[in-house]
Design an enzyme around this catalytic site. Structure first.
Site, PDB file in Angstrom:
ATOM      1  N   PHE A 250       0.875  -1.170   0.000  1.00 50.44           N
ATOM      2  CA  PHE A 250       0.000   0.000   0.000  1.00 50.44           C
ATOM      3  C   PHE A 250       0.910   1.216   0.000  1.00 50.44           C
ATOM      4  CE2 PHE A 250      -4.081   1.837   2.170  1.00 50.44           C
ATOM      5  CZ  PHE A 250      -4.386   2.475   0.986  1.00 50.44           C
ATOM      6  N   GLU A 251       1.237   1.708  -1.182  1.00 54.52           N
ATOM      7  CA  GLU A 251       2.219   2.771  -1.328  1.00 54.52           C
ATOM      8  C   GLU A 251       1.643   3.967  -2.075  1.00 54.52           C
ATOM      9  OE1 GLU A 251       4.924   2.750   0.245  1.00 54.52           O
ATOM     10  OE2 GLU A 251       5.099   0.641   0.811  1.00 54.52           O
TER      11      GLU A 251
ATOM     12  N   LEU B  28       2.842  -7.746   7.115  1.00 53.34           N
ATOM     13  CA  LEU B  28       2.169  -6.451   7.191  1.00 53.34           C
ATOM     14  C   LEU B  28       2.505  -5.731   8.495  1.00 53.34           C
ATOM     15  CD1 LEU B  28      -1.495  -6.853   5.882  1.00 53.34           C
ATOM     16  CD2 LEU B  28       0.512  -6.014   4.682  1.00 53.34           C
ATOM     17  N   ALA B  29       2.653  -4.410   8.388  1.00 54.49           N
ATOM     18  CA  ALA B  29       2.793  -3.562   9.581  1.00 54.49           C
ATOM     19  C   ALA B  29       1.920  -2.338   9.354  1.00 54.49           C
ATOM     20  CB  ALA B  29       4.246  -3.154   9.786  1.00 54.49           C
TER      21      ALA B  29
ATOM     22  N   TYR C 265       6.736  -5.146  24.223  1.00 54.93           N
ATOM     23  CA  TYR C 265       6.439  -6.174  23.225  1.00 54.93           C
ATOM     24  C   TYR C 265       5.714  -7.362  23.837  1.00 54.93           C
ATOM     25  CZ  TYR C 265       8.599  -4.466  18.938  1.00 54.93           C
ATOM     26  OH  TYR C 265       8.863  -3.769  17.797  1.00 54.93           O
TER      27      TYR C 265
END
Length: 393
Positions: free
Chosen positions: A74-75, A139-140, A235
């Site tokens: 997604f850019e 994904l992030a 985390y």
């Protein structure tokens, strides 16, 4: 235009086309210099393919094994007055390099969480690849729109159970200071799991399976970071940690749901590195600056491409991959072993505003941060005019 980095807080708001191309070329050169990598994938889907570990996975697949690759990202596209995102230029460079080698490479730009992008991927795989034998989930994202309800979920970076105070480094102000984080409530935990957990990974595999696109013995892995004592409060014992636990659940569900195809699903834990995601997480700029110092002195430091090449050759496609007690693939041992962690902890206890640059490798951290966006790369002329309008074909 001549492009210089525009840094705002923990992000860079522009990117350098030639620099991104040089970074991709360096990673490809590393992979091709490794010789025969042995058995590996031939048709690969990389969900989150344009930066960091996802990009490295695509490069290893294509240039290490000659695989056909489909990337999902997604850019933001460029304009004549503004640069694209770094991931756009990375993808353009990858496509160009793949074409020169006669490798199939296609990329779909859009929201990987959506049903529409999954449908586009399925049609592309049917048309061009037949079936996939490796699915990388990398994904992030800070938010996710549920594809069925349209509800938007947002992730939160908070501890679970109790408040947490620790040191951090403000990269914008060059300042060591304490940071206090209040514990997340139940809704914040649930929303973080929705965004960063395993649900979407499951949905991707289910969609591919329903379309008959999983090859027999297909492997799939989702990337995570586990860390050790210094990072556990943000985390492991935190909202992110709860989401990562859900990845373990999802891996087991994927295997159970695809027994007839003998699908193997793993969570892969990788070492801490400078990424666009980690730069935004409290504690991590300081922690990573210290581990870079220690691991470079030990001769054990690795970047994304070295980590992923090792993951593929030593774990994913090894005859008898070594698993931890949770069934995960671990590539973080050079960071998380007790001896290395003891050295990092000793520096952590000593570090102050006055000695930070002496005790850490912040110069290395900052170099890697700039490199994410195509800057500070040897051999690139940063005074040269750039064409911002690079495309993917």
């Amino acid at each position: 235009m001549v492009i210089k980095p525009k840094i705002r807080g923990f992000i860079c708001t522009n990117a350098h086309p030639d620099g991104c191309a040089a970074s991709v070329a360096q990673q490809i050169e590393y992979v091709t210099s490794q010789g025969d990598l042995g058995n590996g994938p031939k048709n690969v889907l990389v969900i989150g393919s344009s930066t960091g570990y996802g990009l490295a996975s695509r490069i290893v697949s294509a240039f290490g094994y000659g695989a056909n690759t489909l990337g999902i990202c997604f850019e933001k596209a460029p304009s004549e007055r503004k640069t694209a995102t770094a991931g756009w230029y990375n993808t353009a460079a990858f496509h160009k390099q793949a074409k020169t080698k006669g490798l199939f490479a296609e990329t779909i730009n859009g929201d990987a969480f959506s049903n529409e992008i999954k449908a586009q991927a399925i049609e592309t795989i049917k048309r061009e690849m037949g079936q996939v034998d490796l699915v990388i989930y990398s994904l992030a994202s800070p938010r996710r729109t549920d594809p069925e309800t349209g509800e938007v979920y947002k992730s939160t970076l908070k501890p679970v159970g109790q408040a947490y105070t620790t040191k951090t480094y403000d990269t914008d102000k060059d300042r060591i200071h304490d940071i206090s984080l209040e514990p997340a409530n139940d809704d914040e935990i649930a929303q973080t799991i929705k965004v960063m957990g395993g649900e979407d990974w499951e949905l991707w595999l289910a969609a591919l399976a329903d379309a008959g696109l999983l090859a027999d013995g297909c492997k799939t892995t989702a990337y995570t970071y586990i860390g050790k004592e210094l990072t556990w409060p943000i985390y492991g014992q935190a909202t992110i940690g709860k989401a990562k636990e859900d990845l373990d659940r999802a891996a087991a569900a994927i295997v159970s749901n695809n027994k007839a195809k003998h699908v193997e699903a793993y969570v892969s834990s990788l070492k801490a590195l400078v990424t666009q995601a980690s730069s935004a997480i409290p504690v991590m700029p300081l922690y990573i600056s210290l581990i870079y110092k220690v691991m470079k002195e030990e001769g054990t430091h690795e970047g994304c491409i070295e980590q992923i090449k090792g993951l593929f050759t030593e774990r994913l496609f090894a005859d008898s991959p070594q698993l931890d007690e949770m069934g995960r693939l671990r590539m973080d041992g050079k960071e998380t072993n007790d001896a290395t962690q003891a050295k990092i902890k000793a520096l952590w206890d000593r570090v102050t505003q006055e000695n930070f640059h002496e005790l850490s490798d912040y110069a290395g951290y900052h170099h890697e941060f700039l490199k994410l966006f195509g800057f500070d790369i040897e051999g690139v002329d940063y005074e040269a005019e750039q064409n911002t309008l690079a495309d993917w074909e």
